[in-house]
Design an enzyme around this catalytic site. Structure first.
Site, short mmCIF file in Angstrom:
data_model
loop_
_atom_site.label_atom_id
_atom_site.label_comp_id
_atom_site.label_asym_id
_atom_site.label_seq_id
_atom_site.Cartn_x
_atom_site.Cartn_y
_atom_site.Cartn_z
N ASP A 115 4.82 -13.62 1.11
CA ASP A 115 3.49 -12.84 0.55
C ASP A 115 4.27 -11.36 0.49
O ASP A 115 4.40 -10.90 1.47
CB ASP A 115 2.25 -12.93 1.08
CG ASP A 115 1.28 -12.24 0.69
OD1 ASP A 115 1.24 -11.78 -0.46
OD2 ASP A 115 0.32 -11.62 1.26
N GLU A 135 5.83 -6.39 4.73
CA GLU A 135 4.74 -5.46 4.81
C GLU A 135 5.63 -4.13 5.12
O GLU A 135 6.33 -4.01 6.03
CB GLU A 135 3.62 -5.53 5.95
CG GLU A 135 2.83 -4.40 5.88
CD GLU A 135 2.19 -3.85 4.61
OE1 GLU A 135 2.10 -2.67 4.20
OE2 GLU A 135 1.58 -4.72 4.18
N ASN A 144 10.69 -3.23 3.17
CA ASN A 144 10.48 -2.82 1.85
C ASN A 144 11.20 -3.88 0.89
O ASN A 144 12.22 -4.02 0.86
CB ASN A 144 11.28 -1.53 1.53
CG ASN A 144 11.10 -0.85 0.30
OD1 ASN A 144 10.46 -1.57 -0.49
ND2 ASN A 144 11.53 0.31 0.03
N ASP A 166 -0.17 -1.94 -4.68
CA ASP A 166 -0.36 -0.35 -4.67
C ASP A 166 -0.07 -0.37 -6.57
O ASP A 166 1.06 -0.40 -6.72
CB ASP A 166 0.54 0.56 -3.86
CG ASP A 166 -0.09 1.83 -3.91
OD1 ASP A 166 -0.75 2.38 -4.97
OD2 ASP A 166 -0.10 2.60 -2.89
N LYS A 224 -0.34 7.32 -11.49
CA LYS A 224 0.66 8.54 -12.17
C LYS A 224 1.60 7.64 -12.87
O LYS A 224 2.55 7.01 -11.99
CB LYS A 224 0.78 9.51 -11.35
CG LYS A 224 -0.45 10.18 -11.07
CD LYS A 224 -0.29 11.62 -10.22
CE LYS A 224 -1.42 12.45 -9.81
NZ LYS A 224 -1.01 13.65 -9.11
N ASP A 266 -6.51 -5.91 -9.47
CA ASP A 266 -7.77 -5.40 -10.05
C ASP A 266 -7.66 -4.32 -10.87
O ASP A 266 -8.69 -3.70 -11.39
CB ASP A 266 -8.75 -5.06 -8.86
CG ASP A 266 -8.28 -4.20 -7.97
OD1 ASP A 266 -9.01 -3.30 -7.66
OD2 ASP A 266 -7.05 -4.09 -7.42
#
Length: 329
Positions: free
Chosen positions: A130, A156, A183, A208, A212, A244
């Site tokens: 994940d 993570e 990363n 995330d 922009k 989402d």
């Protein structure tokens, strides 16, 4: 024409009024900005939804507003883990930084490959990864239900979250799940290629969006990562993505659709996994929602999902294959 001269009393009153107004304005400027009350260490885009119940038809008296928090819904969905009271004095309070720049030099150092024999009871089991695992609840829930048949690895970029997740997993005595501060754009290939068992599923769930345009290069799903995933994924392995944010979901979809010579979307294999007219999976096939997914649906947002399977052969599946039922990892 003679000019009117203000009386001494009027002049004194005017001067006093100016002094009072200036002091009031200065005092107002010195007031601190209003503080925000944190509802939980997990901070969704909107913390809560206020539902006001209507008054009786006879009067206009409004009943007390009920405060419903989405973190409470997360606790209910993951109640089996019983993590609410588990706290590490060594880690202390874990503040969640919502946005991280993965291109900072501190995050460009490759993560060290763990000793798989130390972190897993059986390092030869099929592996699910994940990317951007957050708190780790999603993987721990899956690991608890498959204790002896599958291994789970969470990557993570926020160190404290990975450390706390390992603390929780250890407290739950789960020896088939592990979390690495890493990363993924830098460390994914070297980490997963070193795993001794088959790499069978990768999930990238509500990453995330970096809205922009100038920050799109910070998004986790980039061409090098997609190529590494497809190359290392075992035949029959799966890729599950969701967001989402429609624009981000389309971006991720386009990246993996470009690998159509190796990846097939699951609705081509199992017609029971229904999609809408635009090809988005209607429901989550994993059996549990992620925390972000719970928050987003609580706020009324839609989740856009895609799941792919790596082809054993480069040709499209036959009619017989298409009628078979896909087994989710």
């Amino acid at each position: 024409m003679a000019m009117a001269v203000a009386s001494p009393v009027t002049a004194t009153a005017t001067a006093c009024r100016k002094i009072l107004l200036s002091r009031f304005a200065f005092r107002k400027l010195r007031q601190p900005p209003p503080t925000r009350r944190l509802v939980s260490s997990v901070q969704p885009r909107h913390h809560c939804y206020r539902a006001a119940t209507a008054a009786s038809s006879a009067g206009a008296v409004e009943q007390e507003v009920q405060l419903i928090r989405s973190p409470e819904l997360v606790a209910q969905e993951y109640v089996d883990l019983s993590l609410a009271d588990k706290f590490s004095e060594e880690l202390g309070h874990v503040r969640i930084r919502q946005h991280v720049n993965p291109l900072r030099s501190t995050f460009m150092v490759p993560a060290e490959v763990p000793d798989w024999n130390e972190v897993y009871k059986d390092p030869t089991l099929p592996l699910m990864v994940d990317i951007g695992c957050g708190s780790g609840r999603f993987l721990m829930w899956l690991a608890k239900r498959n204790p002896s048949s599958k291994n789970y690895l969470g990557l993570e970029i926020r160190r404290k979250l990975a450390e706390r997740a390992n603390y929780w997993a250890n407290d739950l005595a789960l020896n088939n799940v592990h979390f690495v501060f890493a990363n993924a754009t830098v460390s994914f290939k070297q980490l997963i290629s070193a795993y001794p068992g088959p790499f069978m599923l990768v999930s990238i769930l509500c990453p995330d969006p970096h809205f922009k345009k100038k920050y799109h290069k910070r998004r986790v799903v980039q061409k090098p990562l997609v190529e590494s995933i497809v190359d290392i994924l075992a035949p029959g392995g799966q890729v599950f993505i969701q967001s989402d944010v429609l624009e981000l979901a389309i971006d991720m979809r386009d990246q993996f659709d470009a690998k159509s010579n190796k990846l097939i979307h699951v609705d081509k294999i199992d017609p029971n996994l229904s999609c809408d007219t635009e090809g988005w999976l209607i429901s989550n096939p994993m059996g549990i929602r992620t925390e972000r997914e719970i928050h987003a649906e609580f706020e009324g947002a839609r989740i856009y999902r895609r799941m792919y399977k790596k082809c054993v052969q480069l040709s499209m599946p036959s009619a017989t294959d298409q009628e078979s039922q896909l087994v989710i990892f």
